[in-house]
Design a protein around this motif. Structure first.
Motif, PDB file in Angstrom:
ATOM      1  N   PRO A  49    -118.871 -41.657  29.122  1.00  0.00           N
ATOM      2  CA  PRO A  49    -118.461 -40.914  30.319  1.00  0.00           C
ATOM      3  C   PRO A  49    -117.702 -41.759  31.347  1.00  0.00           C
ATOM      4  N   GLU A  50    -118.127 -43.001  31.536  1.00  0.00           N
ATOM      5  CA  GLU A  50    -117.462 -43.825  32.551  1.00  0.00           C
ATOM      6  C   GLU A  50    -116.068 -44.281  32.138  1.00  0.00           C
ATOM      7  N   SER A  51    -115.761 -44.226  30.837  1.00  0.00           N
ATOM      8  CA  SER A  51    -114.433 -44.649  30.382  1.00  0.00           C
ATOM      9  C   SER A  51    -113.557 -43.455  29.984  1.00  0.00           C
ATOM     10  N   MET A  52    -114.009 -42.268  30.309  1.00  0.00           N
ATOM     11  CA  MET A  52    -113.304 -41.053  29.924  1.00  0.00           C
ATOM     12  C   MET A  52    -112.009 -40.914  30.733  1.00  0.00           C
ATOM     13  N   SER A  53    -110.902 -40.700  30.041  1.00  0.00           N
ATOM     14  CA  SER A  53    -109.620 -40.509  30.716  1.00  0.00           C
ATOM     15  C   SER A  53    -109.520 -39.083  31.249  1.00  0.00           C
ATOM     16  N   VAL A  54    -108.544 -38.858  32.080  1.00  0.00           N
ATOM     17  CA  VAL A  54    -108.297 -37.522  32.618  1.00  0.00           C
ATOM     18  C   VAL A  54    -107.984 -36.564  31.470  1.00  0.00           C
ATOM     19  N   GLU A  55    -107.230 -37.027  30.474  1.00  0.00           N
ATOM     20  CA  GLU A  55    -106.874 -36.177  29.333  1.00  0.00           C
ATOM     21  C   GLU A  55    -108.115 -35.745  28.551  1.00  0.00           C
TER      22      GLU A  55
END
Length: 78
Positions: free
Chosen positions: A62-68
């Motif tokens: 979750p903390e590395s999730m991109s906007v895409e």
């Protein structure tokens, strides 16, 4: 709501119900511990909420999730 761990307590669930929450989107790490935690929460609280387990691609947390990724995985569940 961030649980800051892999559990959702009865007290947290009650606060959500009292606030009018009906949908619960679960997003945990894409590892085995995250998967197990999501399944446990879904099983425990499926009577109180419509539960959506949002599974991220391998290696994405979750903390590395991109906007895409957010748009493709989370937005449709909202």
């Amino acid at each position: 709501v961030a649980t800051l761990g892999t559990g959702l307590t009865d007290h947290q669930a009650k606060l959500l119900v009292d606030a009018g929450c009906i949908n619960l989107n679960i997003i945990y790490d894409s590892d085995k511990a995250g998967s197990n935690a999501a399944k446990k929460i879904e099983s425990r609280f499926k009577k109180e909420f419509q539960v959506y387990n949002i599974v991220l691609p391998d290696g994405i947390d979750p903390e590395s999730m991109s906007v895409e990724i957010f748009r493709s995985k989370v937005s449709p569940a909202l």
